[in-house]
Scaffold this motif. Structure first.
Motif, PDB file in Angstrom:
ATOM      1  N   LEU A 219       0.865  -1.180   0.000  1.00  0.00           N
ATOM      2  CA  LEU A 219       0.000   0.000   0.000  1.00  0.00           C
ATOM      3  C   LEU A 219       0.900   1.229   0.000  1.00  0.00           C
ATOM      4  N   ARG A 509      -7.954   4.652   4.872  1.00  0.00           N
ATOM      5  CA  ARG A 509      -8.001   5.129   3.505  1.00  0.00           C
ATOM      6  C   ARG A 509      -6.962   6.213   3.293  1.00  0.00           C
ATOM      7  N   LEU A 515      -2.370   0.338  -4.661  1.00  0.00           N
ATOM      8  CA  LEU A 515      -2.350  -0.927  -3.936  1.00  0.00           C
ATOM      9  C   LEU A 515      -1.878  -2.006  -4.901  1.00  0.00           C
ATOM     10  N   LEU A 524      -5.821   3.871  -6.092  1.00  0.00           N
ATOM     11  CA  LEU A 524      -6.797   4.098  -5.035  1.00  0.00           C
ATOM     12  C   LEU A 524      -7.289   5.535  -5.072  1.00  0.00           C
ATOM     13  N   ASP A 528     -11.882   4.739  -1.376  1.00  0.00           N
ATOM     14  CA  ASP A 528     -11.509   3.345  -1.146  1.00  0.00           C
ATOM     15  C   ASP A 528     -11.057   3.145   0.302  1.00  0.00           C
ATOM     16  N   THR A 529     -11.584   2.116   0.929  1.00  0.00           N
ATOM     17  CA  THR A 529     -11.154   1.717   2.275  1.00  0.00           C
ATOM     18  C   THR A 529     -10.400   0.402   2.168  1.00  0.00           C
ATOM     19  N   ILE A 530      -9.204   0.382   2.735  1.00  0.00           N
ATOM     20  CA  ILE A 530      -8.341  -0.790   2.671  1.00  0.00           C
ATOM     21  C   ILE A 530      -8.238  -1.410   4.060  1.00  0.00           C
ATOM     22  N   TRP A 555      -8.801  -6.598   2.107  1.00  0.00           N
ATOM     23  CA  TRP A 555     -10.078  -6.156   1.543  1.00  0.00           C
ATOM     24  C   TRP A 555      -9.902  -4.764   0.945  1.00  0.00           C
ATOM     25  N   ARG A 556     -10.533  -4.551  -0.193  1.00  0.00           N
ATOM     26  CA  ARG A 556     -10.681  -3.209  -0.755  1.00  0.00           C
ATOM     27  C   ARG A 556     -12.170  -2.929  -0.806  1.00  0.00           C
ATOM     28  N   ASN A 557     -12.603  -2.021   0.066  1.00  0.00           N
ATOM     29  CA  ASN A 557     -14.036  -1.799   0.274  1.00  0.00           C
ATOM     30  C   ASN A 557     -14.683  -3.121   0.687  1.00  0.00           C
ATOM     31  N   LEU A 561      -9.570  -9.536  -1.427  1.00  0.00           N
ATOM     32  CA  LEU A 561      -8.485  -9.577  -2.401  1.00  0.00           C
ATOM     33  C   LEU A 561      -7.709 -10.883  -2.381  1.00  0.00           C
TER      34      LEU A 561
END
Length: 608
Positions: A219, A509, A515, A524, A528-530, A555-557, A561
């Motif tokens: 990230l 975020r 990412l 991103l 987007d929330t990671i 997770w992305r949103n 993943l």
């Protein structure tokens, strides 16, 4: 009839019925059939909940995939095979398995045994599930009916498996007839082994379908980063020789900007110590009142100090909880190290002015587990600002505060009075407060003039440094683990020298960033929330914050993943595997159907 007598009669009657029920079998029947079959049932029943979750998820047509249908946005944790098998040895499973085995094997013909297996499992497991729901906080009739229907299907499946393993039991008994103990032990082992095989296959299938594989992630935040974080380190035990890795957002490079520490729970004691070497440090203590916007820091050398020590060795000061602060202003920079472990919230942002990048950093610790070590080379100003108010029912109210500190082993106490409410409209005036202060609590200095903001300033003035090859004179301030805020207006750029390991979780975020997952990079946005958990590191490069490592979950949103082994297969391979399994089941049914049909009318107990 008394209640005690009634309960005693009921217990006696139940015990008698249980004894008669158990007495249906001889010791030989117990050892060679009933108990081995009960062990087989316990292994199968033990994996029933997992099978139910997987089966019901196939009926959820609204979910994007079978995984989300079963577990929504959570990640299941599957134990090792040994722990998985031992989980079947819990009390409810053992009781249900014994009920099924004892009740069903009392029938003579195999077909009657299989019907009894299905009925006894359905009733006993439904009673158990219903009792668990009824004794929970919320009673859900839908869940009760769903469990009853699922247990009926489970009873049919167990009966089908029982037909296979009991037929295998008969075959092995006939093949080993006349071999003494082998003819008795081999069929029993086949029942237990069959249970182990069924449970192991469910475990393997569950891990393939529902266990996401760890992935390599990076990230890279080029803008502001705001996130919740948690470290993986733990405090070393007494018998540990090596300390655990400690995570830090700061890096191990000099920082020239001011640093603010605000404890909001507990009262950590900041400890200043002179370092090794012959360099002298003079400590001057001044008191300022009602200064805002850093005015006291700019006037730190003004006025006559009420305490001064030419060759100071140490001082300690208790930081009050609440909206209080310790402000550190180094003359030529300092190196800061976080120590401890725990979790908190981090916010970083970068701005560029005239080609110069400024990276601000704010860390809020929430579990009283992270401290700070500050190392200095030159003169430094420490500003202690106790808040002269408390919160009463979420309303700010004036409150007197006592500040306690020690200088070279001598203790002092400073008592401050708050401004009364009727004087709130008066404009505060920044001023240096002078006076004499005595040692000990009895001779404390009390400020007669109420103040809005009180600041106790420790000016550490460095003397000339001896130029020696192996001796560098410095000083250090240590703050033990605390809960609160750590704010740095310009955290600088460590250019990779401050890589910090031990980050276990990051959830947040960034306003701008990328990412990278297993070599594939996506851009991103601030929407987007990671969410990452695993073994992660952090590093700061120029105007970027980089978090990388191995993520057990990512997770992305709402998109997971890290995929499972099954999801990583191409659709062609998935179709081939499903087709092969269906063909194998059809072939097994065609091969075993006649064999099982021929023994349905036989007496099961005659096989012993």
């Amino acid at each position: 009839m008394t209640v005690q007598r009634f309960l005693k009669q009921m217990a006696t009657a139940c015990a008698g019925k249980a004894a008669r029920f158990i007495g249906l079998y001889t010791s030989r029947e117990w050892l060679l059939l009933v108990l081995p079959f009960a062990i087989f049932v316990s292994f199968v029943v033990g994996v029933g909940p997992q099978f139910q979750v997987a089966a019901l998820s196939l009926l959820d047509s609204g979910a994007p995939s079978y995984f989300e249908a079963a577990y929504q946005n959570s990640i299941p944790v599957f134990p090792d095979l040994g722990v998985w098998l031992l989980a079947s040895a819990n009390v409810p499973t053992i009781v249900i398995a014994l009920i099924v085995s004892i009740y069903s094997l009392r029938a003579r013909k195999l077909k009657s045994v299989l019907v009894s297996v299905a009925i006894s499992l359905w009733i006993s497991y439904s009673i158990f599930d219903t009792a668990v729901i009824l004794f929970s906080d919320s009673i859900d009739m839908g869940s009760i009916l769903l469990n009853i229907a699922s247990n009926l299907v489970g009873g049919v499946i167990l009966a089908a498996l029982s037909a296979i393993v009991l037929s295998l039991y008969r075959t092995l008994k006939q093949l080993s007839d006349g071999m003494g103990y082998i003819s008795m032990i081999t069929p029993c082992i086949s029942l237990i082994a069959s249970g182990l095989i069924v449970s192991s296959l469910i475990h393997l299938t569950s891990r393939i379908l529902y266990n996401p594989i760890p992935i390599e992630v990076t990230l890279e935040s080029e803008g502001a980063l705001s996130a919740f974080y948690a470290t993986t380190s733990r405090p070393p035990r007494k018998d540990d020789e090596d300390p655990t890795e400690e995570f830090s957002w700061i890096g191990n490079h000099p920082i020239t900007s001011r640093v603010i520490v605000e404890p909001f729970r507990s009262n950590p004691k900041a400890a200043w110590r002179k370092g090794a070497g012959d360099r002298h440090f003079r400590v001057e203590v001044r008191l300022f009142a009602d200064c805002f916007g850093g005015a006291s820091e700019r006037r730190a050398a003004e006025g006559t100090p009420f305490l001064s020590v030419n060759d100071a060795q140490s001082f300690d000061i208790a930081l009050l909880e609440g909206p209080s602060a310790l402000i550190i202003v180094p003359e030529n920079g300092a190196t800061y190290t976080q120590h401890g472990y725990g979790s908190g919230i981090v916010f970083t942002s970068s701005t560029v002015n005239d080609g110069e990048t400024t990276r601000s950093l704010s860390v809020t610790t929430i579990d009283n587990e992270i401290g700070l070590i500050s190392s200095f080379r030159d003169s430094t100003v420490f500003v202690v600002r106790p808040a002269l108010f408390d919160f009463d029912r979420e309303v700010m109210a004036p409150a007197g505060k006592a500040v306690e500190f020690s200088l070279d082993g001598k203790s002092y106490r400073l008592q401050a009075l708050p401004v009364p409410r009727e004087r709130y409209d008066e404009a505060p005036r920044c001023r240096n407060v002078s006076g004499n202060i005595s040692e000990g609590g009895g001779g404390a200095l009390t400020l007669d003039d109420p103040v809005v903001v009180l600041e106790l300033i420790f000016s550490v003035i460095a003397g000339p440094e001896e130029l020696r090859a192996f001796e560098r004179g410095g000083h250090q301030l240590t703050i033990p683990p605390f809960s609160g805020n750590l704010m740095i207006s310009d955290a600088g750029d460590d250019r990779g020298s401050g890589t910090s390991a031990g980050l276990g979780r990051l959830s947040g975020r960034t306003t701008k960033g990328t990412l990278t997952v297993d070599g594939t990079t996506t851009t991103l946005t601030n929407r987007d929330t990671i969410n990452l958990t695993g073994r992660l590191n952090s590093v700061h490069l120029d105007d970027r914050t980089i978090v990388s490592g191995t993520a057990d979950t990512a997770w992305r949103n709402q998109t997971r993943l890290n995929r499972t082994k099954w999801e990583r297969l191409s659709s062609d391979w998935q179709l081939w595997i499903i087709g092969g399994l269906c063909g194998a089941l059809v072939a097994a049914w065609g091969f075993g159907r006649k064999f099982i049909t021929d023994v349905l009318e036989e007496d099961v107990q005659s096989w012993i």
